[in-house]
Design an enzyme around this catalytic site. Structure first.
Site, short mmCIF file in Angstrom:
data_model
loop_
_atom_site.label_atom_id
_atom_site.label_comp_id
_atom_site.label_asym_id
_atom_site.label_seq_id
_atom_site.Cartn_x
_atom_site.Cartn_y
_atom_site.Cartn_z
N HIS A 158 0.92 -1.02 0.08
CA HIS A 158 0.11 -0.20 0.10
C HIS A 158 1.61 1.24 -0.05
O HIS A 158 0.69 2.23 0.24
CB HIS A 158 -0.89 -0.15 1.17
CG HIS A 158 -1.66 -1.29 1.32
ND1 HIS A 158 -2.94 -1.55 0.70
CD2 HIS A 158 -1.61 -2.00 2.24
CE1 HIS A 158 -2.97 -2.90 1.17
NE2 HIS A 158 -2.44 -3.05 1.65
N HIS A 195 -6.98 -4.31 -0.62
CA HIS A 195 -6.27 -6.03 -0.68
C HIS A 195 -6.47 -7.04 -1.92
O HIS A 195 -5.92 -8.07 -2.07
CB HIS A 195 -6.67 -6.43 0.35
CG HIS A 195 -6.62 -6.24 1.52
ND1 HIS A 195 -6.81 -4.79 2.10
CD2 HIS A 195 -4.59 -5.73 2.19
CE1 HIS A 195 -6.23 -3.83 3.14
NE2 HIS A 195 -5.01 -4.62 3.34
#
Ligand SMILES: Nc1ncnc2c1ncn2[C@@H]1O[C@H](COP(=O)(O)OP(=O)(O)O)[C@@H](O)[C@H]1O
Ligand SMILES: Nc1ncnc2c1ncn2[C@@H]1O[C@H](COP(=O)(O)OP(=O)(O)O)[C@@H](O)[C@H]1O
Ligand SMILES: [Mg+2]
Ligand SMILES: [Mg+2]
Ligand SMILES: [Mg+2]
Ligand SMILES: [Mg+2]
Lengths: 332, 208, 332, 208
Positions: free
Chosen positions: A56, A218
């Protein structure tokens, strides 16, 4: 899978080594696997620790530095960090004034941080947890694990980090973090899925004219699959969901984050920001501050999220305060 | 169950989650984030390393150490859940080098309780609980019916497998898969599948 | 093609509208199609104007602001701007001390800027042109259009921009820009091609185990196609080419830019930076400053470039000077 | 050639580059940056808008305005090159409402000179020059041989087409394609192809 890596198993540690080499302001503990401000612990200062799966970036390691996080714990790609790591980081940056854990609301993150917080408490460190759950694509009900934490994490870390930097107490820092989260709502669209180094193929496959609406960060599919539509329409739909969850009166002020998920170029993000500004202007909402770029990403996923946070004068003041991290920097 | 059988079981489980890591990851990619196989392989590989380097005298300690290792090495949702389960299981075993069948059944129960306490999942939520719960029931019934370990373990593995397969039709209410809402139906839960692999490993190492 | 756009024909203007809405520090002239500092012209200050095709964001519009560019002229995607645009921007920011055009060495950019410079001279504006041609994948010979301008453009704009900000004269600002360019060498790899909104399909197709070595930033194929290799080996090969073109003695100091081409996640770029740091340390070269991120991009191309610039004390001082632009900001 | 024919030619060229924009873009994607079709379409669409809104008395002005429009609207390499070519062509035409054949030939020559001066390309460098140069030669020879405009234009178009096709085997030494080195061979040059389309448009509008 085409990536600039050596061995999929080594991606996280090798990227951390690169981060360490690139940023002398940071101390990277490659054994315990955390990133901390080189000047931590700062006696008397409330410390902020966050973390989560890798993939991320710049979240969270790129937000470590003066005015934001004191430490970040990167887990394996898309896998929350382990309690040992979080405990080590917490101990490394605790300056005696307590530690705030900023935790994105995912089952794994919540459980691992909770275990770490218990262990830290055993060692006499006061820990407050701020749970971030801004993603309104997920209904907050007993039928789900609850809303996910996404873009608002950046705002929580920036604003609570600024308050900690200027001497806020543990309870105050945690409180403003929770306020920012409560005032935030986010919604995301994906055009493609990201590919984790370990899996080697995209998390999902999409036909050329379909997108996922309400995706997380995700690689999981979203709430539903839709036809690709013009950006203008997608922005309106996203803002409808956001503003239903987080109604805003005319005259209210917000910070807007138009966030790329990793594979979407800046030219598209600015185009989207233009559409967001148009819609919010129609609704009489004032955009006090904004950020456009790739901040809370999902590897190479082509996609974007919009976060709207209703702000007070105090939040704007703290937003504007100097910050000096690899991923966010101004005034310093 | 003695220390040798305990370590044999965990080694077999390690072999099995490693062999099936791709399957677990594929299942997780469909309704989660595609890391369950990698997580389980990383965790159980670490468990094997710990077993290799340690002499155990109490059988419970084997599982307490295994659980602590999983907590330290896995991360994600499955790390704390499996880690807590094995720790609780080990702690609930009677002290000493061997555990009898009722002791095993009680410890299995304690393991499930730990999962449910930490994760809050009910049966039907499409999680590892949906394999663990029926496996436990089958084990308890077999023990109550006078079966020996091989038979009880085989029954538990069968029940875990059935439970894992039955997760396919469920809509997830816990973990990442819950974000998909009804789209989670039609896919088998990865955690329930790894739970089945672990019970199957016990059946395999105890099979006559 | 999957993009967050409305109509392919409107991407550039709509993205400019978004940029304008996002950055009150900037003045975006959507009719003439240029981006300028809101406070331009600044009397007595040498102005820097750059530009080129769109699709390379944040270059150039994201580098307009105090301490860097005074104006940028974005052309259509991958198409150099037209002379009218460049002339309008040049006139808008000229503060009487002359204007430096920072031009990447592409046939179209060179010709359009040249026509604009002639028109500006007709109107009495002194223009100096700094040509950037750092891409050593292309041989500088009469057999080619010459080396392309890529990553070094950022360094030229930052360092020359800082000198202009502190009062450097037209000749001095142009001279340091040329020095930076002469001290720079870059090399890029692509894993995939970017897709322009107009073409709607990737510039080239690559099998899953092949990459393009020596690519530019316009979706054109590179010098040759290679097998995908570990990042470690790719970095060594790139640095071999760079250091052959730009030999560095032990003890020399450099600024390194590890630049993503748009679709490569930060985690890979940091991994690459770690490899670069290792190789340069072996060679006894000191990395004085570095930048890791997506700065000179090619839409959504997955790829990266490495730029190495040999620096003097003066260049480091100017690099460290405050800069306040959407894409690069520190000290302000 | 009078004003009517001049505007008819440019309109035909506009129609043709618009119809073939995809082809031009595809050729440019192979060895350049995939924008030549879009560039030409944008430029010639703007030219048509200018023609629609303007009364011309001198034939040369038609091309001078067209050239200036291309310079203002196209960008890239082809904008200044074609723009300068048309401007030079228009300026070299004899003043007044009509141009005769030798005047046209001379103006075509001036257009090519402008391209060569601005871009520095030689024949064989795999650029628009490789279509323009043979087209000019064919036109001049036809005129010298006493041909009328339709015949001269048809010959020029044929030669431009042959020249464009012949660029396929060449290695580029100018423009973006030169970055590819020897990999540029095997692909037809987009600019030479659009030059052919423009000469073909002249042949079409003059065809009896
Ligand atoms: N609250 C919960 N209670 C029990 N099991 C859960 C819970 N949340 C998730 N799980 C199990 O964890 C599995 C996913 O594990 P893993 O993929 O390793 O972690 P993560 O979801 O963090 O990526 C799911 O398939 C499910 O069986
Ligand atoms: N130096 C030059 N001289 C003549 N023609 C050139 C030159 N450079 C490029 N060209 C022509 O321009 C064409 C490309 O035009 P275009 O794609 O519109 O511009 P760009 O290359 O800037 O993207 C090439 O196919 C070639 O024919
Ligand atoms: Mg995970
Ligand atoms: Mg998972
Ligand atoms: Mg172009
Ligand atoms: Mg082109």
């Amino acid at each position: 899978m085409k990536k600039f890596i050596n061995d999929p198993a080594d991606v996280v540690t090798e990227a951390l080594a690169g981060l360490a080499a690139a940023h002398p302001d940071l101390r990277v503990d490659t054994a315990e696997q955390y990133v901390a401000r080189a000047d931590a612990p700062r006696p008397g200062k409330v410390a902020l620790v966050s973390g989560g799966g890798s993939g991320h970036e710049p979240l969270h390691g790129g937000f470590v530095g003066a005015g934001m996080l004191d430490a970040a714990c990167p887990g394996e790609v898309f896998t929350s960090p382990v309690p040992d790591q979080i405990l080590a980081a917490t101990k490394a940056v605790d300056g005696g004034a307590g530690v705030v854990h900023v935790v994105k609301n995912y089952t794994g993150d919540v459980m691992n941080f909770q275990l770490a917080a218990e262990l830290a408490a055993d060692e006499g460190i006061a820990v407050e947890t701020v749970l971030v759950d801004d993603d309104v694509a997920v209904e907050n009900s007993t039928w789900t694990a609850g809303r996910r934490g996404t873009g608002a994490t950046l705002l929580v870390e920036k604003i609570a980090g600024a308050l900690a930097e200027e001497g806020g107490k543990l309870g105050e820092v945690a409180a403003i973090g929770r306020e920012v989260n409560a005032a935030s709502a986010s919604f995301a669209y994906a055009l493609t899925a990201g590919t984790t180094p370990a899996a080697g193929r995209p998390g999902f496959e999409l036909p050329d004219d379909e997108i996922e609406a309400g995706v997380g960060i995700h690689g999981e599919p979203g709430r539903r699959r839709e036809r690709l539509r013009p950006a203008r329409e997608l922005v309106r739909s996203a803002l409808d969901v956001i503003l239903e969850a987080q109604p805003l009166d005319r005259g209210e002020r917000v910070i807007v984050l138009v966030n790329g998920l990793g594979g979407t170029p800046l030219i598209e993000l600015y185009l989207i920001y233009g559409e967001v500004a148009t819609v919010l202007a129609e609704r009489g909402v004032e955009i006090s501050r904004r950020l456009v770029g790739n901040y809370v990403t999902s590897l190479d996923m082509a996609g974007m999220s919009i976060t709207v946070t209703r702000v007070t004068d105090e939040m704007i003041r703290l937003w504007d305060a100097p910050v000096r991290t690899p991923g966010l920097r101004w005034g310093a | 169950m003695d220390v040798a059988l305990a370590t044999a079981w965990l080694r077999a489980a390690a072999g099995s989650v490693t062999a099936e890591a791709d399957l677990l990851t594929r299942l997780d990619a469909a309704i989660g984030d595609g890391d369950h196989g990698v997580n389980m392989r990383r965790g159980f590989t670490a468990v094997v390393t710990v077993l290799d380097g340690t002499e155990f005298t109490a059988v419970g300690d084997v599982f307490v150490r295994a659980g602590a290792t999983l907590i330290s090495k896995v991360g994600g949702a499955s790390g704390p859940l499996y880690g807590s389960a094995f720790r609780a299981f080990g702690k609930a075993l009677p002290p000493g080098a061997r555990a009898d069948l009722p002791g095993l059944a009680g410890a299995l129960h304690a393991g499930l309780e730990a999962v449910r306490k930490l994760g809050g999942a009910q049966p039907g939520d499409k999680t590892m609980v949906d394999a663990y719960q029926p496996a436990l029931t089958a084990f308890e019934e077999a023990v109550a019916g006078g079966a020996a370990l091989p038979e009880a373990a085989a029954g538990a593995a069968r029940a875990a497998g059935d439970g894992a397969r039955a997760t396919t039709s469920l809509t997830a209410r816990k973990g990442r898969a819950s974000y998909l809402g009804e789209r989670s139906a039609g896919h088998q839960d990865p955690g329930a599948t790894s739970t089945w692999l672990i019970f199957q490993a016990l059946a395999d190492v105890t099979a006559p």
